[in-house]
Design a protein around this motif. Structure first.
Motif, PDB file in Angstrom:
ATOM      1  N   VAL A   1      42.190  81.103   6.811  1.00 25.93           N
ATOM      2  CA  VAL A   1      42.188  79.596   6.762  1.00 25.93           C
ATOM      3  C   VAL A   1      41.231  79.347   8.010  1.00 25.93           C
ATOM      4  O   VAL A   1      41.459  79.664   9.156  1.00 25.93           O
ATOM      5  CB  VAL A   1      43.543  79.000   6.949  1.00 25.93           C
ATOM      6  CG1 VAL A   1      43.341  77.420   7.289  1.00 25.93           C
ATOM      7  CG2 VAL A   1      44.468  79.191   5.799  1.00 25.93           C
ATOM      8  N   TRP A   2      40.255  78.756   7.722  1.00 29.14           N
ATOM      9  CA  TRP A   2      39.389  78.066   8.975  1.00 29.14           C
ATOM     10  C   TRP A   2      39.452  76.639   8.886  1.00 29.14           C
ATOM     11  O   TRP A   2      39.587  75.749   7.977  1.00 29.14           O
ATOM     12  CB  TRP A   2      38.103  78.499   8.609  1.00 29.14           C
ATOM     13  CG  TRP A   2      36.960  77.647   9.173  1.00 29.14           C
ATOM     14  CD1 TRP A   2      36.568  78.333  10.718  1.00 29.14           C
ATOM     15  CD2 TRP A   2      36.067  76.599   9.129  1.00 29.14           C
ATOM     16  NE1 TRP A   2      35.678  77.432  11.127  1.00 29.14           N
ATOM     17  CE2 TRP A   2      35.436  76.395  10.387  1.00 29.14           C
ATOM     18  CE3 TRP A   2      36.236  75.637   8.148  1.00 29.14           C
ATOM     19  CZ2 TRP A   2      34.470  75.466  10.218  1.00 29.14           C
ATOM     20  CZ3 TRP A   2      35.299  74.583   7.998  1.00 29.14           C
ATOM     21  CH2 TRP A   2      34.348  74.468   9.245  1.00 29.14           C
ATOM     22  N   MET A   3      39.329  75.900  10.120  1.00 28.04           N
ATOM     23  CA  MET A   3      39.124  74.463  10.367  1.00 28.04           C
ATOM     24  C   MET A   3      38.055  74.201  11.232  1.00 28.04           C
ATOM     25  O   MET A   3      37.726  75.075  12.467  1.00 28.04           O
ATOM     26  CB  MET A   3      40.576  74.171  10.850  1.00 28.04           C
ATOM     27  CG  MET A   3      40.677  72.642  11.111  1.00 28.04           C
ATOM     28  SD  MET A   3      42.316  72.477  11.593  1.00 28.04           S
ATOM     29  CE  MET A   3      42.226  70.782  12.303  1.00 28.04           C
ATOM     30  N   GLY A   4      37.268  73.083  11.123  1.00 29.97           N
ATOM     31  CA  GLY A   4      36.255  72.714  11.936  1.00 29.97           C
ATOM     32  C   GLY A   4      35.335  71.562  11.159  1.00 29.97           C
ATOM     33  O   GLY A   4      35.800  71.317  10.031  1.00 29.97           O
ATOM     34  N   TYR A   5      34.285  71.350  11.660  1.00 29.08           N
ATOM     35  CA  TYR A   5      33.392  70.157  11.280  1.00 29.08           C
ATOM     36  C   TYR A   5      32.176  70.872  10.842  1.00 29.08           C
ATOM     37  O   TYR A   5      31.590  71.784  11.440  1.00 29.08           O
ATOM     38  CB  TYR A   5      33.016  69.047  12.402  1.00 29.08           C
ATOM     39  CG  TYR A   5      34.074  68.370  12.756  1.00 29.08           C
ATOM     40  CD1 TYR A   5      34.387  67.091  11.898  1.00 29.08           C
ATOM     41  CD2 TYR A   5      34.701  68.399  13.839  1.00 29.08           C
ATOM     42  CE1 TYR A   5      35.256  66.345  12.293  1.00 29.08           C
ATOM     43  CE2 TYR A   5      35.991  67.583  14.328  1.00 29.08           C
ATOM     44  CZ  TYR A   5      36.267  66.659  13.529  1.00 29.08           C
ATOM     45  OH  TYR A   5      37.358  65.459  13.846  1.00 29.08           O
ATOM     46  N   PRO A   6      31.861  70.839   9.555  1.00 24.51           N
ATOM     47  CA  PRO A   6      30.694  71.472   8.931  1.00 24.51           C
ATOM     48  C   PRO A   6      29.411  71.243   9.463  1.00 24.51           C
ATOM     49  O   PRO A   6      28.654  72.200   9.523  1.00 24.51           O
ATOM     50  CB  PRO A   6      30.805  71.305   7.568  1.00 24.51           C
ATOM     51  CG  PRO A   6      31.715  70.021   7.322  1.00 24.51           C
ATOM     52  CD  PRO A   6      32.379  69.892   8.496  1.00 24.51           C
ATOM     53  N   LYS A   7      29.235  70.012  10.126  1.00 26.74           N
ATOM     54  CA  LYS A   7      27.772  69.909  10.757  1.00 26.74           C
ATOM     55  C   LYS A   7      27.626  70.167  12.076  1.00 26.74           C
ATOM     56  O   LYS A   7      26.420  69.848  12.339  1.00 26.74           O
ATOM     57  CB  LYS A   7      27.636  68.202  10.541  1.00 26.74           C
ATOM     58  CG  LYS A   7      27.558  67.822   8.963  1.00 26.74           C
ATOM     59  CD  LYS A   7      27.399  66.411   8.999  1.00 26.74           C
ATOM     60  CE  LYS A   7      26.926  65.944   7.358  1.00 26.74           C
ATOM     61  NZ  LYS A   7      26.672  64.569   7.435  1.00 26.74           N
ATOM     62  N   GLY A   8      28.475  70.793  12.520  1.00 31.17           N
ATOM     63  CA  GLY A   8      28.022  71.271  14.019  1.00 31.17           C
ATOM     64  C   GLY A   8      29.237  71.739  14.711  1.00 31.17           C
ATOM     65  O   GLY A   8      30.378  71.570  14.359  1.00 31.17           O
ATOM     66  N   GLU A   9      29.202  72.190  16.000  1.00 32.99           N
ATOM     67  CA  GLU A   9      30.091  72.702  16.843  1.00 32.99           C
ATOM     68  C   GLU A   9      30.827  71.378  17.530  1.00 32.99           C
ATOM     69  O   GLU A   9      30.430  71.402  18.664  1.00 32.99           O
ATOM     70  CB  GLU A   9      29.405  73.796  17.753  1.00 32.99           C
ATOM     71  CG  GLU A   9      28.990  75.115  17.059  1.00 32.99           C
ATOM     72  CD  GLU A   9      30.190  76.014  16.637  1.00 32.99           C
ATOM     73  OE1 GLU A   9      31.251  75.970  17.154  1.00 32.99           O
ATOM     74  OE2 GLU A   9      29.810  76.988  15.619  1.00 32.99           O
ATOM     75  N   ILE A  10      31.602  70.746  16.926  1.00 34.86           N
ATOM     76  CA  ILE A  10      32.137  69.507  17.440  1.00 34.86           C
ATOM     77  C   ILE A  10      33.499  69.879  17.915  1.00 34.86           C
ATOM     78  O   ILE A  10      34.374  70.660  17.230  1.00 34.86           O
ATOM     79  CB  ILE A  10      32.165  68.503  16.342  1.00 34.86           C
ATOM     80  CG1 ILE A  10      30.768  68.181  15.815  1.00 34.86           C
ATOM     81  CG2 ILE A  10      32.769  67.192  16.779  1.00 34.86           C
ATOM     82  CD1 ILE A  10      30.796  67.240  14.732  1.00 34.86           C
ATOM     83  N   PRO A  11      34.041  69.836  19.222  1.00 33.51           N
ATOM     84  CA  PRO A  11      35.149  70.210  19.681  1.00 33.51           C
ATOM     85  C   PRO A  11      36.251  69.346  18.926  1.00 33.51           C
ATOM     86  O   PRO A  11      36.135  68.113  18.784  1.00 33.51           O
ATOM     87  CB  PRO A  11      35.008  69.645  21.253  1.00 33.51           C
ATOM     88  CG  PRO A  11      33.814  69.834  21.700  1.00 33.51           C
ATOM     89  CD  PRO A  11      33.125  69.513  20.411  1.00 33.51           C
ATOM     90  N   MET A  12      37.467  69.932  18.529  1.00 36.41           N
ATOM     91  CA  MET A  12      38.560  69.340  17.823  1.00 36.41           C
ATOM     92  C   MET A  12      39.782  69.219  19.012  1.00 36.41           C
ATOM     93  O   MET A  12      40.507  69.819  19.056  1.00 36.41           O
ATOM     94  CB  MET A  12      39.202  69.969  16.540  1.00 36.41           C
ATOM     95  CG  MET A  12      38.313  70.299  15.598  1.00 36.41           C
ATOM     96  SD  MET A  12      38.518  71.185  14.108  1.00 36.41           S
ATOM     97  CE  MET A  12      38.717  72.856  15.145  1.00 36.41           C
ATOM     98  N   VAL A  13      39.515  67.889  19.848  1.00 40.51           N
ATOM     99  CA  VAL A  13      40.475  68.151  21.205  1.00 40.51           C
ATOM    100  C   VAL A  13      41.458  66.964  20.830  1.00 40.51           C
ATOM    101  O   VAL A  13      42.243  66.675  21.497  1.00 40.51           O
ATOM    102  CB  VAL A  13      39.435  67.760  22.433  1.00 40.51           C
ATOM    103  CG1 VAL A  13      38.825  68.768  22.590  1.00 40.51           C
ATOM    104  CG2 VAL A  13      38.700  66.520  22.090  1.00 40.51           C
ATOM    105  N   SER A  14      41.337  66.225  19.824  1.00 41.28           N
ATOM    106  CA  SER A  14      42.349  65.063  19.542  1.00 41.28           C
ATOM    107  C   SER A  14      42.382  64.818  17.956  1.00 41.28           C
ATOM    108  O   SER A  14      41.991  63.966  17.371  1.00 41.28           O
ATOM    109  CB  SER A  14      41.962  63.968  20.253  1.00 41.28           C
ATOM    110  OG  SER A  14      42.855  62.875  19.750  1.00 41.28           O
ATOM    111  N   VAL A  15      43.184  65.783  17.379  1.00 43.31           N
ATOM    112  CA  VAL A  15      43.478  65.737  15.954  1.00 43.31           C
ATOM    113  C   VAL A  15      45.115  65.627  15.812  1.00 43.31           C
ATOM    114  O   VAL A  15      45.811  66.613  16.138  1.00 43.31           O
ATOM    115  CB  VAL A  15      43.048  66.978  14.971  1.00 43.31           C
ATOM    116  CG1 VAL A  15      43.417  66.893  13.484  1.00 43.31           C
ATOM    117  CG2 VAL A  15      41.455  67.098  15.056  1.00 43.31           C
TER     118      VAL A  15
END
Length: 745
Positions: free
Chosen positions: A597-611
């Protein structure tokens, strides 16, 4: 002497020198041409000797233009799922729309000729000068750096049924290209090529490519857009603008340089064009109706490599695949359950079968439209701590006992040795908390970066890099660096799933497999391509694979992967989080199924600090997604424990190296860690409670989709392990690392 006479003499001298330079230039050109001609003559002589008169006669008989298929729209190809249900079709009418040369931007044929075959308008189907030039460059470079195939030869290859890579096949291709060039005009050949060549992302022909990448007709393409498309056929996956925009940009500029050299654009046009740093993509919707686009893309790539683009596009194929529609639905459901909001990041799931490599699920949920590349199969994102598993495997293979080899958990600065010399590397833990002396096993459960940074340097970054390659992982950039063990290099979820499945299969690696059977036009099953036959190799010993699973099984119970299991099927796995929280992973497996399982934003290395109000880590979202999916996927499946090895690992004394300095950590007094038994128990048994000093998992337990069953009682623990191994001569290595790795922690 009069001034007039002196001027005449000067003119005569200058003219004489000019004629002399021209003669010298002609002599040099003739010598160069002689070298090229001689090289080609040698190549022809070798061909004649190698083929022989009998093979030459057979080639002459088979070199018949009737063996070429006409370029037609053709019928659809149908793709079926693992259960026999219709997964979808490859509709030729949508994927390819032939247009005339007048319906193309004039830049497109010019750019194509400049980059693919600059002597297209001069040669007769086979460019002997180009072959000699390519052979000479390959010879001087010591490797293949330039191809010699003309546009006519490539067209023959696309139209010819069968893609066997043999010497006679290349000779036949050249023979057919010569005959086709004699029968058809250059304009017809170029137009047919532009309407049949594969541009990636399901697009065959320039019209489909223009619609796919720019949402416009081929006649409306600008110089920059035509240059981008002209560079794609050589390697559509490598230059994919959606997946690798920088490579696509570099390739576009290479095409522009070729056009400038061919004098099809002026220097001013070239200078203005190369200043553009964006690709100007506007993804079209022409293929959004294709069912299961990620898996479809993977299947089509495999078919195209085997049969050629024209056969795939023409249709008439019945393709049976490994994908399980039920698991596809469950994977999407699990993602939407944990990440239900439109503003949530993307997530991808891939499942493969250990031992066979059969892909059972391959899907991704992307909230924003416009994503055209395969999030699952294409290498793009940093692996984070999931890569520590390869360090663990490397250590065990070198005879290092993870239960009884201790390191100090403390802020670590690598400044000694070739891997960090001149570029100090500072390492800290995920939450900046440190635990002092810890075994490698405990360090795995805590996913301690400082422990694994030291261990990586001891086993050798190059050894870890080689381990990843043995397990089928493609890395980007593909070079060993000091931080490789912490997941600084980019990988794909599919590669990671196949690698982790190797541990479940007791060290046997199986290449990912998507197709089980192909029925050709006429109803004949293709038995020569190897469809459905697992491509396996032994990558690790049973002992190493078993011990890695033993550690990761504990991690899935009471380490960072706690909460991943369903309480019924024994599982193992490892979380991963990049330092900037741009990627989060959980790579886990049972005896029957390996899932990443992978999770992230496909368009770039965007920090996921508030999901959902949380900073994303491998344990916060990927673990619950994995649990929800796997609990449902394994419902009613037989409960199987992991296998036991024929021989258990043999460990030897080990002395740690000195690579820098450790920061101060206040001493703590806790009970020593008790490792599980490794010789009298099996990994099928599940401990009832974690060790006393293991911190409790912080992520909430997700909902379970399967009933729970009481776990078997834990085995009697062996005597406590000593806090430090006895010093012994260090393990020697033969590594020659680069002087400045330039790694990222």
């Amino acid at each position: 002497m009069t001034p007039r006479r002196r001027a005449d003499d000067l003119d005569f001298i200058l003219a004489h020198r000019g004629r002399k330079r021209k003669r010298s230039g002609r002599i040099k050109r003739r010598r160069r041409a002689g070298v090229i001609t001689a090289t080609f003559a040698i190549a022809v002589a070798v061909i004649v000797v190698s083929v022989g008169f009998g093979a030459g006669t057979a080639l002459s008989e088979s070199c018949d233009l009737n063996s070429l298929r006409p370029v037609e729209i053709g019928q659809n190809s149908f793709v079926f799922a693992y259960d026999g249900s219709l997964l979808g079709s490859i509709p030729a009418e949508r994927n390819r729309e032939p247009v005339t040369t007048r319906q193309m931007s004039p830049w497109l044929p010019r750019a194509t000729v400049a980059i693919e075959d600059r002597r297209f308008w001069q040669h007769g189907g086979v460019d002997y000068v180009g072959i000699a030039r390519a052979a000479w460059k390959d010879l001087t470079a010591g490797k293949v750096v330039q191809g010699g195939s003309t546009i006519t030869q490539q067209l023959v290859r696309n139209l010819y049924i069968g893609q066997e890579k043999t010497f006679n096949r290349k000779l036949k291709e050249a023979c057919l290209a010569i005959k086709l060039s004699q029968k058809k005009s250059k304009a017809w050949i170029l137009n047919t090529y532009l309407n049949s060549v594969y541009y990636g992302n399901h697009a065959y022909g320039v019209e489909a490519a223009a619609q796919t990448y720019f949402s416009k007709h081929a006649s409306q393409l600008t110089l920059l857009q035509a240059s981008l498309l002209a560079g794609l056929p050589q390697a559509p996956s490598d230059y994919d603008p959606y997946h690798n925009p920088q490579a696509a940009l570099d390739r576009r500029d290479e095409v522009l340089r070729a056009m400038l050299k061919a004098q099809t654009i002026t220097f001013g046009q070239y200078n203005r064009a190369v200043r553009a740093n964006t690709l100007g993509l506007r993804p079209g919707r022409i293929y959004t109706r294709i069912k299961q686009p990620y898996f479809f893309s993977y299947v089509i790539d495999a078919l195209d490599k085997q049969y050629g683009s024209n056969t795939v596009r023409q249709g008439g194929l019945k393709v049976y695949t490994t994908i399980d529609p039920r698991l596809q639905r469950l994977a999407n459901k699990a993602i939407y359950e944990i990440l239900p909001y439109k503003e949530d990041p993307a997530s991808a799931i891939v499942s493969v079968e250990p031992g066979t490599g059969a892909i059972r699920a391959m899907t991704a949920v992307v909230r924003k439209s416009g994503n055209q590349f395969n999030l699952v199969a294409q290498s793009a994102r940093q692996a984070g701590s999931t890569f520590k598993t390869f360090v663990l495997a490397s250590a065990i293979e070198q005879g290092i006992d993870p239960d009884r080899t201790y390191y100090t958990s403390a802020p670590f600065t690598c400044s000694v040795g070739p891997w960090c010399q001149g570029t100090p590397w500072n390492v800290h833990t995920y939450d900046n908390s440190y635990r002092g002396s810890m075994s490698i096993t405990r360090g795995t459960l805590a996913s301690d970066n400082t422990i694994f940074a030291q261990l990586t340097l001891d086993v050798g970054p190059r050894y870890v890099w080689q381990m990843a390659h043995r397990l089928g992982v493609h890395l980007s950039p593909d070079k060993p660096v000091a931080s490789i063990g912490l997941g600084a290099l980019a990988v794909s979820p599919l590669d990671m799933a196949a690698a982790y499945a190797t541990f479940a299969a007791m060290g046997v690696y199986a290449k990912p497999m998507a197709i089980t059977k192909v029925i050709l036009p006429g109803g004949h099953v293709d038995k020569d391509s190897g469809w459905g036959k697992p491509q396996t190799k032994r990558a690790l010993s049973q002992a190493v694979a078993w011990k890695v699973t033993d550690v990761l099984r504990q991690n899935a119970l009471y380490g960072t992967g706690a909460g991943s299991g369903d309480g019924l099927h024994v599982n193992a796995g490892k979380t991963g989080t990049t330092e900037n929280h741009a990627d989060a992973w959980f790579d886990g497996y049972t005896r029957q199924l390996t899932t990443v399982v992978w999770m992230g934003y496909p368009k770039g290395e965007i920090p996921m600090v508030s999901v959902h109000g949380q900073t994303v880590a491998g344990a916060t979202f990927p673990v619950p997604i994995w649990h929800a999916y796997m609990a449902a996927a394994l419902w009613h499946h037989k409960v199987l424990g992991f296998e036991l090895p024929d021989k258990y690992p043999v460990f030897r004394p080990f002395t740690r190296g000195n690579y820098g300095s450790l920061g101060y950590v206040a001493p703590t007094y806790t009970a020593p860690y008790t490792p599980p038994a490794t010789t009298t128990t099996t990994t099928q048994q599940t401990p009832a409670a974690p060790p006393a000093t293991t911190p409790a998992a912080t992520n909430p337990a997700p909902k379970r989709a399967a009933p729970t069953r009481a776990a078997a009682p834990p085995p009697s623990p062996p005597p406590p392990a000593p806090p430090q191994t006895t010093p012994a001569p260090p393990v020697t290595t033969t590594e020659q690392p680069p002087p400045s790795p330039g790694q990222t922690p």
